[in-house]
Design a protein around this motif. Structure first.
Motif, PDB file in Angstrom:
ATOM      1  N   GLY A 297      43.127 -13.462 -33.030  1.00 41.54           N
ATOM      2  CA  GLY A 297      42.620 -13.667 -34.371  1.00 41.54           C
ATOM      3  C   GLY A 297      42.985 -15.045 -34.877  1.00 41.54           C
ATOM      4  N   GLN A 298      42.488 -15.363 -36.060  1.00 47.28           N
ATOM      5  CA  GLN A 298      42.719 -16.672 -36.670  1.00 47.28           C
ATOM      6  C   GLN A 298      44.164 -16.777 -37.155  1.00 47.28           C
ATOM      7  N   THR A 299      44.817 -17.909 -36.871  1.00 52.42           N
ATOM      8  CA  THR A 299      46.185 -18.142 -37.326  1.00 52.42           C
ATOM      9  C   THR A 299      46.187 -18.364 -38.830  1.00 52.42           C
ATOM     10  N   LEU A 300      47.043 -17.600 -39.515  1.00 49.23           N
ATOM     11  CA  LEU A 300      47.137 -17.678 -40.975  1.00 49.23           C
ATOM     12  C   LEU A 300      48.360 -18.443 -41.446  1.00 49.23           C
ATOM     13  N   LEU A 301      49.420 -18.424 -40.632  1.00 55.76           N
ATOM     14  CA  LEU A 301      50.673 -19.045 -41.051  1.00 55.76           C
ATOM     15  C   LEU A 301      51.534 -19.312 -39.822  1.00 55.76           C
ATOM     16  N   VAL A 302      52.217 -20.451 -39.806  1.00 55.41           N
ATOM     17  CA  VAL A 302      53.155 -20.786 -38.739  1.00 55.41           C
ATOM     18  C   VAL A 302      54.497 -21.123 -39.378  1.00 55.41           C
ATOM     19  N   GLU A 303      55.564 -20.426 -38.924  1.00 53.49           N
ATOM     20  CA  GLU A 303      56.895 -20.631 -39.495  1.00 53.49           C
ATOM     21  C   GLU A 303      57.891 -20.966 -38.378  1.00 53.49           C
ATOM     22  N   PRO A 304      58.157 -22.232 -38.120  1.00 53.30           N
ATOM     23  CA  PRO A 304      59.180 -22.588 -37.121  1.00 53.30           C
ATOM     24  C   PRO A 304      60.571 -22.292 -37.686  1.00 53.30           C
ATOM     25  N   THR A 305      61.419 -21.625 -36.893  1.00 51.08           N
ATOM     26  CA  THR A 305      62.781 -21.341 -37.332  1.00 51.08           C
ATOM     27  C   THR A 305      63.813 -22.002 -36.435  1.00 51.08           C
ATOM     28  N   GLY A 306      63.373 -22.802 -35.484  1.00 50.86           N
ATOM     29  CA  GLY A 306      64.269 -23.455 -34.545  1.00 50.86           C
ATOM     30  C   GLY A 306      64.225 -22.767 -33.198  1.00 50.86           C
ATOM     31  N   ALA A 307      65.007 -21.693 -33.063  1.00 46.25           N
ATOM     32  CA  ALA A 307      65.041 -20.961 -31.796  1.00 46.25           C
ATOM     33  C   ALA A 307      63.761 -20.181 -31.566  1.00 46.25           C
ATOM     34  N   GLN A 308      63.036 -19.863 -32.650  1.00 45.99           N
ATOM     35  CA  GLN A 308      61.804 -19.083 -32.548  1.00 45.99           C
ATOM     36  C   GLN A 308      60.744 -19.672 -33.471  1.00 45.99           C
ATOM     37  N   THR A 309      59.499 -19.242 -33.228  1.00 43.58           N
ATOM     38  CA  THR A 309      58.395 -19.561 -34.122  1.00 43.58           C
ATOM     39  C   THR A 309      57.718 -18.260 -34.521  1.00 43.58           C
ATOM     40  N   HIS A 310      57.558 -18.056 -35.816  1.00 45.14           N
ATOM     41  CA  HIS A 310      56.841 -16.887 -36.316  1.00 45.14           C
ATOM     42  C   HIS A 310      55.391 -17.284 -36.569  1.00 45.14           C
ATOM     43  N   VAL A 311      54.481 -16.579 -35.930  1.00 40.49           N
ATOM     44  CA  VAL A 311      53.054 -16.856 -36.089  1.00 40.49           C
ATOM     45  C   VAL A 311      52.400 -15.635 -36.725  1.00 40.49           C
ATOM     46  N   VAL A 312      51.758 -15.835 -37.865  1.00 38.14           N
ATOM     47  CA  VAL A 312      51.022 -14.764 -38.539  1.00 38.14           C
ATOM     48  C   VAL A 312      49.538 -14.997 -38.282  1.00 38.14           C
ATOM     49  N   PHE A 313      48.864 -13.970 -37.716  1.00 39.11           N
ATOM     50  CA  PHE A 313      47.444 -14.122 -37.425  1.00 39.11           C
ATOM     51  C   PHE A 313      46.679 -12.887 -37.879  1.00 39.11           C
ATOM     52  N   ASP A 314      45.381 -13.047 -38.028  1.00 39.53           N
ATOM     53  CA  ASP A 314      44.525 -11.952 -38.495  1.00 39.53           C
ATOM     54  C   ASP A 314      44.106 -11.084 -37.311  1.00 39.53           C
ATOM     55  N   LEU A 315      44.367  -9.776 -37.423  1.00 41.43           N
ATOM     56  CA  LEU A 315      43.948  -8.825 -36.396  1.00 41.43           C
ATOM     57  C   LEU A 315      43.369  -7.611 -37.080  1.00 41.43           C
ATOM     58  N   ALA A 316      42.113  -7.376 -36.837  1.00 44.78           N
ATOM     59  CA  ALA A 316      41.410  -6.240 -37.447  1.00 44.78           C
ATOM     60  C   ALA A 316      41.523  -6.267 -38.964  1.00 44.78           C
ATOM     61  N   GLY A 317      41.443  -7.467 -39.536  1.00 44.24           N
ATOM     62  CA  GLY A 317      41.482  -7.609 -40.983  1.00 44.24           C
ATOM     63  C   GLY A 317      42.859  -7.473 -41.593  1.00 44.24           C
ATOM     64  N   GLN A 318      43.905  -7.507 -40.745  1.00 43.83           N
ATOM     65  CA  GLN A 318      45.267  -7.354 -41.250  1.00 43.83           C
ATOM     66  C   GLN A 318      46.148  -8.469 -40.706  1.00 43.83           C
ATOM     67  N   ALA A 319      47.065  -8.956 -41.545  1.00 43.56           N
ATOM     68  CA  ALA A 319      47.990  -9.996 -41.117  1.00 43.56           C
ATOM     69  C   ALA A 319      49.039  -9.397 -40.190  1.00 43.56           C
ATOM     70  N   VAL A 320      49.136  -9.933 -38.974  1.00 49.89           N
ATOM     71  CA  VAL A 320      50.074  -9.454 -37.962  1.00 49.89           C
ATOM     72  C   VAL A 320      51.006 -10.596 -37.589  1.00 49.89           C
ATOM     73  N   THR A 321      52.304 -10.291 -37.485  1.00 52.28           N
ATOM     74  CA  THR A 321      53.309 -11.302 -37.155  1.00 52.28           C
ATOM     75  C   THR A 321      53.705 -11.202 -35.685  1.00 52.28           C
ATOM     76  N   ALA A 322      53.764 -12.352 -35.027  1.00 57.88           N
ATOM     77  CA  ALA A 322      54.282 -12.445 -33.661  1.00 57.88           C
ATOM     78  C   ALA A 322      55.470 -13.393 -33.666  1.00 57.88           C
ATOM     79  N   VAL A 323      56.503 -13.070 -32.907  1.00 59.24           N
ATOM     80  CA  VAL A 323      57.676 -13.936 -32.770  1.00 59.24           C
ATOM     81  C   VAL A 323      57.671 -14.536 -31.367  1.00 59.24           C
ATOM     82  N   VAL A 324      57.614 -15.870 -31.309  1.00 65.28           N
ATOM     83  CA  VAL A 324      57.538 -16.586 -30.039  1.00 65.28           C
ATOM     84  C   VAL A 324      58.831 -17.376 -29.853  1.00 65.28           C
ATOM     85  N   ASP A 325      59.438 -17.276 -28.677  1.00 68.45           N
ATOM     86  CA  ASP A 325      60.663 -18.020 -28.407  1.00 68.45           C
ATOM     87  C   ASP A 325      60.388 -19.517 -28.378  1.00 68.45           C
TER      88      ASP A 325
END
Length: 356
Positions: A297-325
Protein backbone atom coordinates in the motif's frame (compact mmCIF):
# COMPACT_ATOMS: atom_id res chain seq x y z
CA UNK A 1 8.27 -13.32 52.44
CA UNK A 2 4.81 -14.74 51.84
CA UNK A 3 2.41 -15.91 49.16
CA UNK A 4 -0.67 -13.82 48.35
CA UNK A 5 -4.03 -15.32 47.34
CA UNK A 6 -7.07 -13.43 46.10
CA UNK A 7 -10.28 -15.48 46.21
CA UNK A 8 -13.18 -14.09 44.16
CA UNK A 9 -12.48 -10.48 45.20
CA UNK A 10 -15.28 -8.01 44.48
CA UNK A 11 -15.59 -4.28 45.06
CA UNK A 12 -18.68 -2.14 44.70
CA UNK A 13 -19.49 1.46 45.48
CA UNK A 14 -23.21 1.24 46.15
CA UNK A 15 -24.77 -0.33 43.05
CA UNK A 16 -21.64 0.31 40.94
CA UNK A 17 -19.38 -2.74 40.68
CA UNK A 18 -15.73 -2.02 39.86
CA UNK A 19 -14.00 -5.35 40.64
CA UNK A 20 -15.88 -8.44 39.49
CA UNK A 21 -14.65 -11.62 41.16
CA UNK A 22 -10.88 -11.51 40.67
CA UNK A 23 -8.96 -14.62 41.78
CA UNK A 24 -5.15 -14.80 41.76
CA UNK A 25 -2.48 -16.96 43.38
CA UNK A 26 0.88 -15.24 43.79
CA UNK A 27 3.74 -17.45 44.91
CA UNK A 28 6.25 -16.63 47.61
CA UNK A 29 8.97 -14.44 46.06
CA UNK A 30 7.14 -13.93 42.75
CA UNK A 31 7.00 -10.56 40.98
CA UNK A 32 3.53 -9.91 39.54
CA UNK A 33 2.49 -6.91 37.43
CA UNK A 34 -1.12 -5.76 37.25
CA UNK A 35 -1.51 -3.89 33.99
CA UNK A 36 -4.39 -2.31 32.13
CA UNK A 37 -5.84 1.01 30.96
CA UNK A 38 -6.93 3.77 33.32
CA UNK A 39 -10.07 2.79 35.22
CA UNK A 40 -9.58 -0.97 34.86
CA UNK A 41 -9.41 -1.47 38.65
CA UNK A 42 -5.72 -2.29 39.13
CA UNK A 43 -5.02 0.36 41.80
CA UNK A 44 -8.27 -0.46 43.58
CA UNK A 45 -7.24 -4.11 43.69
CA UNK A 46 -3.82 -3.19 45.08
CA UNK A 47 -5.40 -0.99 47.75
CA UNK A 48 -7.64 -3.86 48.83
CA UNK A 49 -4.58 -6.09 49.21
CA UNK A 50 -2.96 -3.34 51.28
CA UNK A 51 -6.04 -2.85 53.47
CA UNK A 52 -6.61 0.72 52.27
CA UNK A 53 -9.91 -0.22 50.58
CA UNK A 54 -12.67 -2.29 52.13
CA UNK A 55 -13.43 -5.57 50.34
CA UNK A 56 -17.07 -5.97 49.31
CA UNK A 57 -16.80 -9.74 48.90
CA UNK A 58 -14.11 -12.43 48.74
CA UNK A 59 -10.90 -13.00 50.71
CA UNK A 60 -7.32 -11.76 50.63
CA UNK A 61 -4.79 -14.15 52.18
CA UNK A 62 -1.14 -13.32 52.92
CA UNK A 63 1.09 -16.19 53.97
CA UNK A 64 -1.93 -18.48 54.16
CA UNK A 65 -3.81 -16.18 56.59
CA UNK A 66 -7.00 -14.31 55.66
CA UNK A 67 -6.28 -10.61 56.31
CA UNK A 68 -9.62 -9.00 55.40
CA UNK A 69 -10.11 -7.59 58.92
CA UNK A 70 -6.48 -6.64 59.56
CA UNK A 71 -5.14 -3.09 59.32
CA UNK A 72 -2.42 -2.27 56.77
CA UNK A 73 0.21 -2.32 59.54
CA UNK A 74 -0.93 -5.75 60.71
CA UNK A 75 -0.61 -7.18 57.18
CA UNK A 76 3.18 -6.75 57.12
CA UNK A 77 3.22 -5.10 53.72
CA UNK A 78 5.17 -2.09 52.43
CA UNK A 79 3.83 0.20 49.73
CA UNK A 80 5.72 2.43 47.27
CA UNK A 81 3.52 5.11 45.72
CA UNK A 82 3.70 7.33 42.65
CA UNK A 83 4.19 10.18 45.11
CA UNK A 84 7.46 9.92 47.06
CA UNK A 85 5.78 11.24 50.27
CA UNK A 86 9.12 12.10 51.92
CA UNK A 87 9.33 14.40 54.94
CA UNK A 88 11.12 17.53 53.67
CA UNK A 89 12.63 18.44 57.07
CA UNK A 90 14.22 15.00 57.55
CA UNK A 91 17.44 13.65 56.07
CA UNK A 92 17.47 10.60 53.81
CA UNK A 93 18.51 8.41 56.76
CA UNK A 94 15.74 9.81 58.95
CA UNK A 95 13.13 9.31 56.23
CA UNK A 96 14.20 5.72 55.67
CA UNK A 97 14.22 4.86 59.36
CA UNK A 98 11.11 6.80 60.42
CA UNK A 99 8.67 3.86 60.43
CA UNK A 100 11.12 1.75 62.43
CA UNK A 101 11.43 4.55 64.98
CA UNK A 102 7.64 4.71 65.29
CA UNK A 103 7.64 0.95 65.88
CA UNK A 104 10.05 1.39 68.78
CA UNK A 105 13.02 -0.37 67.21
CA UNK A 106 16.36 0.26 68.97
CA UNK A 107 18.59 2.89 67.37
CA UNK A 108 21.39 0.42 66.50
CA UNK A 109 18.88 -1.80 64.66
CA UNK A 110 17.51 1.20 62.75
CA UNK A 111 21.00 2.36 61.80
CA UNK A 112 21.97 -1.12 60.61
CA UNK A 113 18.86 -1.60 58.45
CA UNK A 114 19.13 1.89 56.96
CA UNK A 115 22.80 1.32 56.12
CA UNK A 116 22.02 -2.04 54.46
CA UNK A 117 19.21 -0.54 52.37
CA UNK A 118 21.36 2.44 51.44
CA UNK A 119 24.13 0.16 50.14
CA UNK A 120 21.58 -1.83 48.17
CA UNK A 121 20.13 1.31 46.54
CA UNK A 122 23.41 3.27 46.17
CA UNK A 123 22.28 5.92 48.68
CA UNK A 124 25.16 5.69 51.17
CA UNK A 125 26.67 9.04 50.13
CA UNK A 126 23.26 10.76 50.31
CA UNK A 127 22.14 9.77 53.83
CA UNK A 128 22.71 13.27 55.28
CA UNK A 129 20.91 15.14 52.51
CA UNK A 130 17.35 16.49 52.59
CA UNK A 131 14.81 15.51 49.86
CA UNK A 132 15.08 18.97 48.24
CA UNK A 133 18.73 18.20 47.47
CA UNK A 134 17.89 15.01 45.56
CA UNK A 135 16.85 14.26 41.99
CA UNK A 136 13.53 12.57 41.22
CA UNK A 137 15.18 9.19 40.79
CA UNK A 138 17.07 9.54 44.07
CA UNK A 139 13.86 10.45 45.91
CA UNK A 140 12.14 7.37 44.52
CA UNK A 141 15.06 5.24 45.70
CA UNK A 142 14.67 6.74 49.18
CA UNK A 143 10.97 5.84 49.12
CA UNK A 144 11.93 2.29 48.15
CA UNK A 145 14.54 2.22 50.90
CA UNK A 146 11.93 3.25 53.46
CA UNK A 147 9.92 0.19 52.39
CA UNK A 148 12.93 -2.16 52.38
CA UNK A 149 14.07 -1.39 55.94
CA UNK A 150 10.75 -2.68 57.28
CA UNK A 151 11.58 -6.15 55.91
CA UNK A 152 7.95 -6.71 54.81
CA UNK A 153 6.35 -9.94 53.63
CA UNK A 154 5.04 -8.23 50.48
CA UNK A 155 6.02 -5.15 48.45
CA UNK A 156 3.19 -3.24 46.74
CA UNK A 157 4.13 -0.76 44.00
CA UNK A 158 1.47 1.68 42.76
CA UNK A 159 2.80 3.22 39.51
CA UNK A 160 6.03 4.33 41.25
CA UNK A 161 7.75 5.59 38.08
CA UNK A 162 4.99 7.75 36.61
CA UNK A 163 6.51 11.01 37.84
CA UNK A 164 9.93 10.35 36.26
CA UNK A 165 11.16 11.30 32.80
CA UNK A 166 11.74 8.61 30.18
CA UNK A 167 15.45 8.12 30.88
CA UNK A 168 14.95 7.87 34.64
CA UNK A 169 12.06 5.44 34.20
CA UNK A 170 14.33 3.06 32.31
CA UNK A 171 17.04 3.40 34.97
CA UNK A 172 14.63 2.91 37.88
CA UNK A 173 13.00 -0.04 36.13
CA UNK A 174 16.38 -1.77 36.07
CA UNK A 175 17.00 -0.90 39.72
CA UNK A 176 13.63 -2.31 40.83
CA UNK A 177 14.30 -5.55 38.99
CA UNK A 178 17.80 -5.79 40.46
CA UNK A 179 16.37 -5.10 43.91
CA UNK A 180 13.85 -7.91 43.57
CA UNK A 181 16.56 -10.32 42.47
CA UNK A 182 18.49 -9.44 45.64
CA UNK A 183 15.74 -9.50 48.27
CA UNK A 184 13.35 -12.01 46.63
CA UNK A 185 10.33 -10.46 48.39
CA UNK A 186 6.88 -11.14 46.93
CA UNK A 187 6.05 -8.05 44.84
CA UNK A 188 2.87 -6.75 43.22
CA UNK A 189 3.40 -3.91 40.76
CA UNK A 190 0.63 -1.77 39.28
CA UNK A 191 1.23 0.10 36.01
CA UNK A 192 -0.55 1.24 32.88
CA UNK A 193 2.72 0.87 30.95
CA UNK A 194 2.87 -2.59 29.37
CA UNK A 195 6.62 -2.23 28.69
CA UNK A 196 7.21 -1.79 32.43
CA UNK A 197 5.01 -4.78 33.16
CA UNK A 198 6.72 -7.06 30.65
CA UNK A 199 10.30 -6.13 31.54
CA UNK A 200 9.83 -6.33 35.31
CA UNK A 201 7.42 -9.14 36.06
CA UNK A 202 7.66 -12.92 36.29
CA UNK A 203 3.95 -12.95 35.46
CA UNK A 204 1.66 -10.28 34.01
CA UNK A 205 -2.05 -9.97 34.83
CA UNK A 206 -4.03 -7.95 32.26
CA UNK A 207 -7.12 -6.27 33.73
CA UNK A 208 -10.03 -4.70 31.89
CA UNK A 209 -13.12 -3.21 33.53
CA UNK A 210 -12.49 -5.01 36.80
CA UNK A 211 -11.91 -8.45 35.28
CA UNK A 212 -8.82 -10.51 34.46
CA UNK A 213 -8.53 -10.83 30.69
CA UNK A 214 -5.41 -13.04 30.78
CA UNK A 215 -2.46 -13.86 32.98
CA UNK A 216 0.84 -15.49 32.12
CA UNK A 217 4.51 -14.85 31.53
CA UNK A 218 5.32 -11.80 29.38
CA UNK A 219 6.30 -14.00 26.43
CA UNK A 220 3.07 -16.05 26.72
CA UNK A 221 0.95 -12.90 26.52
CA UNK A 222 2.99 -11.62 23.59
CA UNK A 223 2.92 -14.85 21.58
CA UNK A 224 -0.52 -16.18 22.49
CA UNK A 225 -2.91 -13.39 23.47
CA UNK A 226 -6.24 -14.86 24.59
CA UNK A 227 -8.37 -12.20 22.93
CA UNK A 228 -8.35 -8.95 20.98
CA UNK A 229 -8.04 -6.77 24.09
CA UNK A 230 -4.82 -8.45 25.22
CA UNK A 231 -3.49 -8.60 21.65
CA UNK A 232 -3.95 -4.86 21.16
CA UNK A 233 -2.67 -3.96 24.65
CA UNK A 234 0.52 -6.05 24.75
CA UNK A 235 3.26 -5.04 22.34
CA UNK A 236 4.77 -1.74 21.22
CA UNK A 237 3.97 -0.51 18.63
CA UNK A 238 0.51 -2.04 19.02
CA UNK A 239 -0.61 -5.01 16.96
CA UNK A 240 -2.36 -4.15 13.67
CA UNK A 241 -5.95 -5.48 13.66
CA UNK A 242 -7.74 -6.01 10.30
CA UNK A 243 -11.10 -7.44 9.25
CA UNK A 244 -11.05 -10.48 7.00
CA UNK A 245 -13.10 -13.42 5.74
CA UNK A 246 -11.76 -16.97 5.75
CA UNK A 247 -11.36 -18.73 2.43
CA UNK A 248 -9.19 -21.47 0.97
CA UNK A 249 -6.24 -20.15 -1.02
CA UNK A 250 -4.55 -22.98 -2.88
CA UNK A 251 -5.91 -25.46 -0.36
CA UNK A 252 -4.60 -23.48 2.65
CA UNK A 253 -6.67 -21.13 4.83
CA UNK A 254 -6.34 -17.42 4.20
CA UNK A 255 -8.00 -14.21 5.34
CA UNK A 256 -9.34 -12.16 2.45
CA UNK A 257 -9.12 -8.46 3.30
CA UNK A 258 -11.35 -5.66 2.05
CA UNK A 259 -9.03 -4.73 -0.83
CA UNK A 260 -8.83 -8.35 -2.01
CA UNK A 261 -5.45 -9.11 -0.41
CA UNK A 262 -5.19 -12.69 0.82
CA UNK A 263 -3.20 -13.23 4.04
CA UNK A 264 -2.24 -16.84 4.69
CA UNK A 265 -3.02 -18.13 8.17
CA UNK A 266 -1.71 -21.20 9.93
CA UNK A 267 -3.52 -24.49 9.26
CA UNK A 268 -3.85 -25.12 13.00
CA UNK A 269 -6.22 -22.15 13.43
CA UNK A 270 -9.79 -23.24 14.15
CA UNK A 271 -11.47 -21.48 11.24
CA UNK A 272 -13.85 -22.44 8.44
CA UNK A 273 -14.53 -20.95 4.98
CA UNK A 274 -16.82 -17.94 5.06
CA UNK A 275 -16.12 -17.17 8.70
CA UNK A 276 -15.74 -13.47 9.52
CA UNK A 277 -12.60 -12.93 11.54
CA UNK A 278 -10.10 -10.33 12.63
CA UNK A 279 -6.42 -10.91 12.04
CA UNK A 280 -3.59 -9.46 14.09
CA UNK A 281 -0.24 -8.53 12.54
CA UNK A 282 2.56 -7.48 14.85
CA UNK A 283 4.55 -4.60 13.28
CA UNK A 284 7.88 -6.35 13.93
CA UNK A 285 6.70 -9.43 12.00
CA UNK A 286 6.04 -7.51 8.77
CA UNK A 287 9.09 -8.07 6.58
CA UNK A 288 9.76 -5.80 3.59
CA UNK A 289 11.05 -7.69 0.57
CA UNK A 290 10.76 -11.11 2.24
CA UNK A 291 9.07 -14.14 0.68
CA UNK A 292 5.39 -14.98 1.09
CA UNK A 293 2.18 -13.19 0.20
CA UNK A 294 2.70 -9.47 -0.29
CA UNK A 295 0.89 -6.81 1.74
CA UNK A 296 1.24 -3.56 -0.12
CA UNK A 297 0.00 0.00 0.00
CA UNK A 298 0.89 3.68 -0.14
CA UNK A 299 3.35 4.89 2.52
CA UNK A 300 1.63 7.32 4.88
CA UNK A 301 4.35 8.02 7.42
CA UNK A 302 8.03 7.20 8.03
CA UNK A 303 9.47 7.43 11.56
CA UNK A 304 13.22 6.71 11.89
CA UNK A 305 14.14 5.84 15.49
CA UNK A 306 17.80 4.96 14.94
CA UNK A 307 17.94 1.21 15.47
CA UNK A 308 14.59 0.80 13.68
CA UNK A 309 12.32 2.53 11.20
CA UNK A 310 8.56 2.61 11.67
CA UNK A 311 6.69 2.66 8.37
CA UNK A 312 2.94 3.34 8.33
CA UNK A 313 1.23 2.31 5.09
CA UNK A 314 -2.32 1.94 3.80
CA UNK A 315 -3.64 -1.63 3.66
CA UNK A 316 -7.26 -2.31 2.83
CA UNK A 317 -8.14 1.27 3.73
CA UNK A 318 -6.48 1.06 7.15
CA UNK A 319 -3.21 2.47 8.45
CA UNK A 320 -0.85 -0.44 9.24
CA UNK A 321 2.51 -0.09 11.01
CA UNK A 322 5.61 -2.10 10.11
CA UNK A 323 8.84 -2.05 12.12
CA UNK A 324 11.99 -2.44 10.01
CA UNK A 325 15.43 -2.98 11.53
CA UNK A 326 17.95 -0.21 10.86
CA UNK A 327 17.49 2.55 8.31
CA UNK A 328 14.95 2.00 5.56
CA UNK A 329 14.63 4.18 2.44
CA UNK A 330 10.85 4.52 2.56
CA UNK A 331 9.29 7.85 1.60
CA UNK A 332 5.84 9.36 1.83
CA UNK A 333 3.54 8.37 -1.04
CA UNK A 334 5.75 5.54 -2.31
CA UNK A 335 4.55 1.94 -2.50
CA UNK A 336 5.53 -0.14 0.52
CA UNK A 337 5.43 -3.93 0.32
CA UNK A 338 5.90 -6.48 3.09
CA UNK A 339 5.02 -10.05 3.98
CA UNK A 340 4.36 -12.08 7.09
CA UNK A 341 4.70 -15.78 7.85
CA UNK A 342 1.39 -17.62 8.25
CA UNK A 343 2.27 -18.84 11.76
CA UNK A 344 2.78 -15.25 12.90
CA UNK A 345 -0.72 -14.15 11.89
CA UNK A 346 -3.01 -14.01 14.94
CA UNK A 347 -6.66 -14.89 14.32
CA UNK A 348 -9.67 -13.80 16.40
CA UNK A 349 -13.40 -14.32 16.17
CA UNK A 350 -14.89 -11.04 14.95
CA UNK A 351 -17.89 -11.15 17.30
CA UNK A 352 -16.43 -12.44 20.58
CA UNK A 353 -12.81 -11.32 20.10
CA UNK A 354 -11.58 -14.69 21.35
CA UNK A 355 -8.36 -16.06 19.82
CA UNK A 356 -8.95 -18.95 17.42
Amino acid sequence: MASVTLSNIKKSYGSLGVIHGVSLSIEDGEFIALVGPSGCGKSTLLRMIAGLEEITDGDVSIGGKVVNELTPRERNIAMVFQSYALYPHMTVAENMGFNLRLSGEPKPVIAQRVAEAARMLDLTDLLDRKPAQLSGGQRQRVAMGRAIVRNPAVFLFDEPLSNLDAKLRVQMRSEIKTLHQKVKTTSIYVTHDQIEAMTLADRVVVLNQGRVEQQGTPIELYRKPANLFVAAFIGSPAMNILDGTVEADGGEPAARLGDGTAVRISTDRKVKPGQRIKIGLRPEHLNPGAGGAALAGQTLLVEPTGAQTHVVFDLAGQAVTAVVDGEYPARYGARFQASIAAEQVHVFDRESGIAL
